[in-house]
Write a protein that holds these residues in place. Structure first.
Motif, PDB file in Angstrom:
ATOM      1  N   GLN A  61       7.481  -1.693  -6.631  1.00 44.96           N
ATOM      2  CA  GLN A  61       6.594  -2.572  -5.881  1.00 44.96           C
ATOM      3  C   GLN A  61       7.108  -2.746  -4.454  1.00 44.96           C
ATOM      4  O   GLN A  61       8.281  -3.034  -4.233  1.00 44.96           O
ATOM      5  N   GLU A  65       3.058  -5.837  -1.470  1.00 45.41           N
ATOM      6  CA  GLU A  65       2.592  -6.316  -2.772  1.00 45.41           C
ATOM      7  C   GLU A  65       3.306  -7.606  -3.168  1.00 45.41           C
ATOM      8  O   GLU A  65       2.695  -8.529  -3.728  1.00 45.41           O
ATOM      9  N   ARG A  68       1.835 -10.491  -1.206  1.00 51.86           N
ATOM     10  CA  ARG A  68       0.542 -10.912  -1.746  1.00 51.86           C
ATOM     11  C   ARG A  68       0.734 -11.853  -2.941  1.00 51.86           C
ATOM     12  O   ARG A  68       0.050 -12.869  -3.068  1.00 51.86           O
ATOM     13  N   GLN A  69       1.689 -11.529  -3.796  1.00 55.33           N
ATOM     14  CA  GLN A  69       1.932 -12.361  -4.973  1.00 55.33           C
ATOM     15  C   GLN A  69       2.558 -13.706  -4.598  1.00 55.33           C
ATOM     16  O   GLN A  69       2.213 -14.744  -5.167  1.00 55.33           O
TER      17      GLN A  69
END
Length: 228
Positions: A61, A65, A68-69
């Motif tokens: 990852q 990403e 975003r989480q």
């Protein structure tokens, strides 16, 4: 800088992690480290983190990403650290919620300076967001536009709130009738317009509207907020 501020450095290059740790700790920060997103999540779950320096390109990852989480749960400041200097990557990182984007050719000293700048901005915003003006039995929450008298919420019209906020943010300043008309009524109206609105406002915030303790008349000029 507050002594307890903690920075999380996330990068799969351990030499960069250790270099940034040294520079940040030298400036008085506490530093947590992670070499991938799994480790980063573990650190975030177990610690209070004030800022994240996040590598973009990592095995598995990537940093985008992970950002975003994180943004689904937290507004912690994030500085992307990347070997990619293309504007497209910068725009993507900022659009995902990053607070800054630093190319890895930057010196460690510059990175530390950018961390400090983001923390200052974040601290100022948090202070503004939770700013409450307290004047004895009257308080205003500027972030929610709520007004409380003796701890109880009161209902104001938008115009009444805007008037009260202006006075409360400038205690003891005398606002003339003309200033108030120009600011809130685009110069249209007269003294009666202002008196009617302030009379209604006093009915809601004053213990005795006939003997106001907050917004008082300055005869022949206008009004001021006592702010005591």
């Amino acid at each position: 800088m507050k002594e307890e501020q903690t920075i999380l450095v996330v990068d799969d290059d351990k030499s960069i992690v250790e270099l940034l740790r040294d520079f940040l700790e030298n400036e008085g920060f506490y530093v947590k480290t992670a070499n991938n997103t799994t480790q980063a999540f573990a650190v975030l779950e177990q610690n209070t983190i004030d800022c994240i320096v996040l590598d973009v390109m990592m095995p598995g990852q990537n940093g985008f990403e992970l950002c975003r989480q994180i943004r689904m749960k937290s507004s912690v400041p994030i500085l992307f650290l990347s070997a990619l200097s293309d504007d497209v990557d910068k725009i993507r990182g900022l659009a995902l919620g990053g607070d800054d984007y630093i190319v890895k050719t930057a010196s460690p000293g510059e990175i530390v300076a950018r961390v400090k700048a983001v923390l200052r901005r974040s601290s100022s915003q948090q202070e503004w967001n939770r700013k409450v003006l307290n004047y004895g039995r009257l308080s205003l929450d500027l972030s929610t536009r709520e007004v409380f008298v003796d701890g109880q919420p009161i209902s104001l019209t938008p115009k009444e709130y805007d008037l009260l906020q202006l006075f409360a943010k400038h205690p003891k300043y005398v606002f003339s009738y003309d200033q108030l008309l120009n600011k809130f009524w685009e110069g249209i109206g007269d003294k009666h317009t202002i008196r009617v609105h302030l009379s209604r406002l006093r009915e809601k915030i004053e213990a005795d509207p006939n003997d106001p303790q907050f917004i008082v008349n300055v005869w022949g000029i206008g009004y001021r907020f006592k702010g005591e």
